[in-house]
Design an enzyme around this catalytic site. Structure first.
Site, mmCIF file in Angstrom:
data_model
loop_
_atom_site.group_PDB
_atom_site.id
_atom_site.type_symbol
_atom_site.label_atom_id
_atom_site.label_comp_id
_atom_site.label_asym_id
_atom_site.label_seq_id
_atom_site.Cartn_x
_atom_site.Cartn_y
_atom_site.Cartn_z
ATOM 1 N N LYS A 60 0.804 -1.233 0.000
ATOM 2 C CA LYS A 60 0.000 0.000 0.000
ATOM 3 C C LYS A 60 0.838 1.285 0.000
ATOM 4 O O LYS A 60 0.407 2.296 -0.538
ATOM 5 C CB LYS A 60 -0.931 0.023 1.221
ATOM 6 C CG LYS A 60 -2.116 -0.914 1.094
ATOM 7 C CD LYS A 60 -3.058 -0.752 2.273
ATOM 8 C CE LYS A 60 -4.249 -1.671 2.128
ATOM 9 N NZ LYS A 60 -5.262 -1.458 3.156
ATOM 10 N N ASP A 103 -10.084 3.077 1.842
ATOM 11 C CA ASP A 103 -10.233 2.423 3.153
ATOM 12 C C ASP A 103 -10.939 3.341 4.154
ATOM 13 O O ASP A 103 -11.897 2.936 4.825
ATOM 14 C CB ASP A 103 -8.860 2.041 3.732
ATOM 15 C CG ASP A 103 -8.304 0.765 3.122
ATOM 16 O OD1 ASP A 103 -9.101 -0.088 2.674
ATOM 17 O OD2 ASP A 103 -7.066 0.624 3.099
HETATM 18 P P1 NAP Z 1 -0.536 -2.569 11.055
HETATM 19 O O1 NAP Z 1 -0.184 -1.414 10.198
HETATM 20 O O2 NAP Z 1 0.426 -3.681 11.216
HETATM 21 O O3 NAP Z 1 -0.901 -1.985 12.528
HETATM 22 C C1 NAP Z 1 -1.181 -2.849 13.587
HETATM 23 C C2 NAP Z 1 -1.569 -2.033 14.831
HETATM 24 O O4 NAP Z 1 -1.920 -2.967 15.865
HETATM 25 C C3 NAP Z 1 -0.433 -1.195 15.389
HETATM 26 O O5 NAP Z 1 -0.972 -0.058 16.023
HETATM 27 C C4 NAP Z 1 0.185 -2.154 16.435
HETATM 28 O O6 NAP Z 1 0.880 -1.480 17.470
HETATM 29 C C5 NAP Z 1 -1.070 -2.784 16.991
HETATM 30 N N1 NAP Z 1 -0.816 -4.083 17.607
HETATM 31 C C6 NAP Z 1 -0.623 -5.274 16.968
HETATM 32 N N2 NAP Z 1 -0.432 -6.263 17.868
HETATM 33 C C7 NAP Z 1 -0.508 -5.692 19.091
HETATM 34 C C8 NAP Z 1 -0.400 -6.188 20.418
HETATM 35 N N3 NAP Z 1 -0.185 -7.478 20.666
HETATM 36 N N4 NAP Z 1 -0.540 -5.312 21.439
HETATM 37 C C9 NAP Z 1 -0.769 -3.997 21.214
HETATM 38 N N5 NAP Z 1 -0.873 -3.462 19.977
HETATM 39 C C10 NAP Z 1 -0.746 -4.302 18.927
HETATM 40 O O7 NAP Z 1 -1.890 -3.270 10.558
HETATM 41 P P2 NAP Z 1 -3.140 -2.573 9.817
HETATM 42 O O8 NAP Z 1 -3.018 -2.802 8.358
HETATM 43 O O9 NAP Z 1 -3.279 -1.187 10.342
HETATM 44 O O10 NAP Z 1 -4.352 -3.500 10.317
HETATM 45 C C11 NAP Z 1 -4.816 -3.421 11.647
HETATM 46 C C12 NAP Z 1 -6.140 -4.176 11.798
HETATM 47 O O11 NAP Z 1 -7.142 -3.578 10.989
HETATM 48 C C13 NAP Z 1 -6.062 -5.649 11.375
HETATM 49 O O12 NAP Z 1 -6.813 -6.405 12.287
HETATM 50 C C14 NAP Z 1 -6.752 -5.668 10.022
HETATM 51 O O13 NAP Z 1 -7.386 -6.898 9.756
HETATM 52 C C15 NAP Z 1 -7.781 -4.560 10.201
HETATM 53 N N6 NAP Z 1 -8.165 -3.970 8.910
HETATM 54 C C16 NAP Z 1 -9.455 -4.102 8.513
HETATM 55 C C17 NAP Z 1 -9.858 -3.566 7.302
HETATM 56 C C18 NAP Z 1 -11.284 -3.696 6.883
HETATM 57 O O14 NAP Z 1 -11.572 -3.528 5.686
HETATM 58 N N7 NAP Z 1 -12.199 -3.961 7.787
HETATM 59 C C19 NAP Z 1 -8.924 -2.901 6.480
HETATM 60 C C20 NAP Z 1 -7.600 -2.782 6.925
HETATM 61 C C21 NAP Z 1 -7.223 -3.331 8.138
HETATM 62 P P3 NAP Z 1 2.449 -1.073 17.300
HETATM 63 O O15 NAP Z 1 2.469 0.179 16.496
HETATM 64 O O16 NAP Z 1 2.909 -0.868 18.682
HETATM 65 O O17 NAP Z 1 3.107 -2.223 16.597
#
Ligand code: NAP
Length: 285
Positions: free
Chosen positions: A71, A107
């Site tokens: 992305k 998004d």
């Molecule tokens: P990302 O960029 O990897 O970000 C992950 C986030 O989660 C970061 O803030 C990370 O914190 C936090 N995190 C992960 N594991 C953690 C833990 N064990 N304890 C505390 N914080 C934790 O991922 P993303 O692309 O933003 O996606 C995040 C979520 O949104 C996923 O579940 C994904 O499936 C969902 N999503 C849904 C859609 C939809 O269409 N509904 C679209 C996109 C994403 P740190 O910064 O500290 O690592």
């Protein structure tokens, strides 16, 4: 589906793509409206992204969705980036306009469209506590700031990422990055909680990003996760009579907005939602 010499190609660039719900969702919609499009998932390894983008032009592919891990990496290979996608710093949809590749981000807009439709909330009244500061948080927060929510507080495991996102949003909205010890108060005094972390996602379905005791009936609790359809956070929110909103609406609406950019035709959103729901209920992830 019958593919003919008149069929137009759209698709998904990601790595991996094997579990994506997008091909079924889009192809069902194309078939329903009898549109001559076919949606294919392309597993593009990071080293080949530039060549894959060149292939969009070379093959006359009408457009693609872009997902993890491309992305952000795709930006330099495109000809034009829409202002919202530029502010988010990521593209999830590419449109091929006669060889000129334009990057969009649907998004955040997909998320907000579904949030407003499903909960009926007034954005201008919302005091938002955002859990997480990753890519999805950035798209959602930039769009909420754009649409004029009252305030955004960001809580994230890595404090510096929350600060970076807050600094980025500050010109647009009243925003603060919080210390972890301020999270409880920020949840209790919010009107809208949004979980943008992956905590609670399949297979870790028993996990929650915050303790259930912080939730109360004056809240709208929104979770970006759509597998499971109801996370433990949402189940706990329902138990205290909070309004809940799941990630399925964001997924379907980001897809619908991309569909509309490629075809110029209104997407059959409800059919797309039912298609994804049926797939997830059958155990697809
Ligand atoms: P990302 O960029 O990897 O970000 C992950 C986030 O989660 C970061 O803030 C990370 O914190 C936090 N995190 C992960 N594991 C953690 C833990 N064990 N304890 C505390 N914080 C934790 O991922 P993303 O692309 O933003 O996606 C995040 C979520 O949104 C996923 O579940 C994904 O499936 C969902 N999503 C849904 C859609 C939809 O269409 N509904 C679209 C996109 C994403 P740190 O910064 O500290 O690592």
């Amino acid at each position: 589906m019958i593919v003919t010499s008149k069929s137009q190609l759209v698709g998904l660039f990601g790595h991996p793509v094997g579990h994506s719900q997008s091909p079924l969702m889009h192809n069902t919609a194309f078939q329903h409206l009898q549109l001559p499009y076919v949606y294919v998932a392309f597993d593009v390894v990071p080293d080949r992204l530039k060549e894959a983008v060149t292939g969009i032009r070379g093959l006359g592919i009408k457009g693609v969705n872009v997902t993890i891990p491309h992305k952000v990496a795709i930006l330099p290979f495109l000809d034009e980036i829409d202002p919202l996608a530029q502010r988010i710093g990521a593209v999830n949809t590419v449109v091929n306009a006669n060889g000129r590749l334009i990057g969009y981000n649907t998004d955040g807009t997909g998320y907000v469209r579904s949030l407003v439709e499903e909960t009926g909330l007034l954005l201008a009244n919302q005091v938002v506590t955002l859990l997480g500061a990753g890519g999805a948080a950035r798209a959602v927060a930039c769009t909420l700031a754009d649409k004029g929510v009252q305030e955004i507080r960001i809580v994230n495991r890595s404090r510096e990422k929350a600060q970076k996102l807050a600094d980025h949003l500050r010109p647009l909205v009243n925003v603060t990055a919080l210390e972890p010890n301020e999270a409880e108060e920020a949840v209790k005094t919010a009107t809208l909680i949004i979980n943008t972390t992956s905590i609670g996602m399949y297979p870790n379905v028993e996990e929650m990003p915050i303790p259930a005791e912080w939730l109360h009936d004056g809240l709208i609790v929104s979770d970006l996760i759509y597998n499971p359809l109801e996370t433990k956070l949402l189940t706990s929110a329902k138990q205290v009579n909070a309004v809940t909103h799941s990630g399925i609406g964001m997924f379907v609406n980001q897809g619908a907005l991309a569909f509309e950019r490629w075809t110029g035709v209104e997407a059959p959103v409800e059919l797309m939602r039912q298609t994804v729901l049926a797939q997830l209920r059958q155990g697809g992830n």
